[in-house]
Motif scaffolding. Structure first.
Motif, mmCIF file in Angstrom:
data_model
loop_
_atom_site.group_PDB
_atom_site.id
_atom_site.type_symbol
_atom_site.label_atom_id
_atom_site.label_comp_id
_atom_site.label_asym_id
_atom_site.label_seq_id
_atom_site.Cartn_x
_atom_site.Cartn_y
_atom_site.Cartn_z
ATOM 1 N N VAL A 61 -20.937 -14.014 -77.814
ATOM 2 C CA VAL A 61 -22.226 -14.265 -77.076
ATOM 3 C C VAL A 61 -23.064 -13.251 -77.602
ATOM 4 C CG1 VAL A 61 -23.140 -14.496 -74.681
ATOM 5 C CG2 VAL A 61 -20.748 -14.985 -75.242
ATOM 6 N N HIS A 94 -24.182 -8.368 -68.242
ATOM 7 C CA HIS A 94 -23.452 -9.632 -67.781
ATOM 8 C C HIS A 94 -21.952 -9.366 -67.928
ATOM 9 C CE1 HIS A 94 -21.797 -13.478 -66.438
ATOM 10 N NE2 HIS A 94 -21.402 -13.452 -67.602
ATOM 11 N N PHE A 95 -21.698 -9.207 -69.193
ATOM 12 C CA PHE A 95 -20.209 -8.987 -69.327
ATOM 13 C C PHE A 95 -19.416 -7.580 -69.149
ATOM 14 C CE2 PHE A 95 -21.075 -12.651 -72.352
ATOM 15 C CZ PHE A 95 -20.024 -13.340 -71.832
HETATM 16 N N1 ARG Z 1 -24.134 -20.938 -71.742
HETATM 17 C C1 ARG Z 1 -24.450 -19.508 -72.070
HETATM 18 C C2 ARG Z 1 -25.701 -19.191 -72.798
HETATM 19 O O1 ARG Z 1 -26.337 -20.156 -73.291
HETATM 20 C C3 ARG Z 1 -23.302 -18.731 -72.673
HETATM 21 C C4 ARG Z 1 -22.062 -18.811 -72.337
HETATM 22 C C5 ARG Z 1 -21.175 -17.816 -73.058
HETATM 23 N N2 ARG Z 1 -19.905 -17.767 -72.267
HETATM 24 C C6 ARG Z 1 -19.343 -17.064 -71.016
HETATM 25 N N3 ARG Z 1 -18.246 -17.008 -70.822
HETATM 26 N N4 ARG Z 1 -20.261 -16.498 -70.287
HETATM 27 O O2 ARG Z 1 -26.257 -18.206 -72.391
#
Ligand code: ARG
Length: 514
Positions: free
Chosen positions: A285, A292-293
């Motif tokens: 990502v 966030h992570f």
């Molecule tokens: N859908 C999210 C975006 O476009 C990314 C998701 C990434 N994965 C996760 N486990 N948060 O920003």
């Protein structure tokens, strides 16, 4: 065999210059020549090691290696576009890098599980559902949904009731209201059909796509547990989790009772742990989600959702920039239509001389993938068609072209049992390949360890250059002697195999002809 030097317990590296040897380490060690090592030399505190020609030749038929399963499991979260929004260029990076890491880990013997964490849940669906209902539209294409979303925010500026209505719709969705579910389901299907066209073009198939909505029920458990363990705290009507070392806590439940992206990521982690007990989970990502992570990883550790031995990694890929250094966008400032970029690449591959559609697709898409992967994951990328499609230089087409060259040589000979005498006197161009190609295995390992497919790109580029130098200088089929011919064919075969395998790990096809 390789063990003999690996077991020394010293930090081996390849010297910066090849005239200093194949391996070197700082300090002294008692290394005896064996079937791998020709000789050593001590220079200025370093011990330089030269490998035996026989050993180097033997590697030509060994790489790429068949590896055993290593008993470890890796889960990779990648691609993850959002329903009702376009598949962005950031999602493209995630898809390309994620797939490369997936392949590399699999090659090394890991059990690998890919998961497309689709953005198919969240308060934004309340806004959309409200707009769909109030405009009575049945156009659920991504393009139209995007318009509705923008329209919602415009209107909401003067109409306070809109936000409330949207919350109500999301609430209906979360409670399982029939109409809300039906509309949501339709949006999901439409979007997935559009994403699938892109995956088809990219030749990517992701093992699972649980998506955020899958965690709807599981979030309830997470919230309960976080409360019970007294890890979740009340804060201005919301429920948050503090993370050691971070100023901003994770938002578990908003003051209006809605769950968040982070709540779903916690539930996802718990699920992955229970389901696969992975040794490592990679989130491919963009860097903008770094905070966030950190929150999710920290909160998950506090909740005991990841076991001690599980490594959590956020790769933090960089952005795509325009040649003028701005974020990649159309002239009107809208985000680029990805499908058009991919189609354009295929068109340009045709101009390079790829006549049939299949080859043009392999070369065009391969060029885009390679261009991305040849950059450091974390750096921003300046998108430049000239470089993407270049036939010379560190590009996909150049590597594919070199591979095709090896195959056209091999197509002219029968069989593939080439015999090489160890007394053979190598010319420098042959030697340059021999002293490079065996490193393939360690490069793949390093690419995995550092989550850096660009290391593999660099290796393959160097290999292709060495092969082309050799090819331009020496005749293969009309070599001076039978043994030269045999050796050069063996080299050609090995280079072809390594290029094909290497490109394959990067998710790039290698057509026999270009
Ligand atoms: N859908 C999210 C975006 O476009 C990314 C998701 C990434 N994965 C996760 N486990 N948060 O920003």
């Amino acid at each position: 065999m390789q063990k003999s030097i690996k077991e020394l317990g010293v930090k081996l590296e390849h010297p910066a210059r090849e005239e200093w040897g194949d391996w070197a380490f700082y300090g002294e060690g008692n290394i005896q020549p064996d079937d791998m090592i020709e000789r050593t030399e001590k220079v200025g505190g370093f011990t330089n090691i030269w490998l035996k020609n026989e050993w180097l030749i033997s590697q030509l038929s060994i790489v790429p290696k068949k590896r055993e399963k290593n008993g470890k499991t890796m889960v990779i979260d990648y691609s993850a576009p959002n329903i009702a929004k376009p598949f962005g260029i950031g999602h493209l990076r995630s898809t390309i890098i994620g797939q490369a890491l997936y392949n590399v880990y699999k090659y090394l013997g890991y059990e690998v599980i890919g998961d497309n964490h689709l953005g198919d849940w969240g308060t934004q669906f309340g806004k959309l559902l409200y707009m769909i209902e109030s405009t009575k539209t049945d156009d659920l294409s991504i393009e139209h949904l995007e318009k509705l979303y923008v329209e919602f925010h415009k209107r909401a500026e003067d109409d306070k009731n809109m936000e409330k209505a949207a919350r109500e719709w999301f609430w209906r969705l979360e409670k399982g209201d029939g109409r809300a579910r039906e509309l949501w389901q339709k949006c999901v299907e439409q979007s997935i059909a559009e994403f699938d066209r892109i995956y088809e073009l990219l030749g990517v198939k992701i093992d699972n796509a649980y998506g955020e909505s899958f965690y709807e029920v599981r979030m309830v458990v997470v919230i309960e547990e976080a409360k019970k363990k007294q890890i979740a705290k009340k804060s201005l009507g919301a429920l948050v989790i503090e993370v050691p070392g971070l100023k901003t806590p994770l938002m578990l439940v908003k003051s209006d009772g809605a769950t968040t992206y982070a709540t779903r990521d916690l539930a996802t982690l718990k699920f992955r742990q229970e389901m696969w007990n992975p040794d490592i989970i990679i989130y491919e990502v963009g860097t903008e989600q770094a905070m966030h992570f950190e929150q999710v990883f920290g909160a998950a550790r506090r909740l005991g959702y990841v076991s001690e031995h599980t490594k959590l990694v956020h790769t933090k890929h960089g952005l795509y920039l325009d040649t003028d250094g701005k974020k990649f966008a159309t002239r009107e400032g809208k985000s680029i239509k990805l499908e058009e970029v991919l189609q354009e690449a295929i068109k340009r591959a045709k101009k390079l001389g790829c006549e049939d559609d299949e080859t043009a697709k392999a070369v065009g898409i391969g060029a885009i993938k390679y261009f991305d992967l040849s950059h450091n994951v974390q750096s921003d990328i300046v998108f430049d068609w000239e470089k993407v499609m270049a036939l010379e230089g560190n590009s996909g087409p150049y590597l594919q072209y070199t591979f095709a060259r090896t195959q056209s040589v091999l197509a002219k000979v029968q069989g593939s049992m080439f015999n090489v005498q160890s007394t053979y006197k190598f010319n420098p161009e042959e030697m340059a390949i021999l002293r490079w190609i065996y490193r393939f295995e360690e490069v793949v390992e390093e690419a995995a360890e550092r989550f850096a497919p660009n290391l593999l790109c660099n290796f393959l580029f160097e290999l292709a250059q060495r092969y082309n130098t050799f090819y331009n200088k020496h005749s293969i089929l009309q070599a001076e002697s039978t043994s030269s011919r045999e050796l050069r064919l063996l080299i050609t075969e090995a280079v072809g195999k390594v290029l094909k395998t290497g490109l394959g790990l990067l998710g790039i096809e290698a057509p026999d002809r270009m």
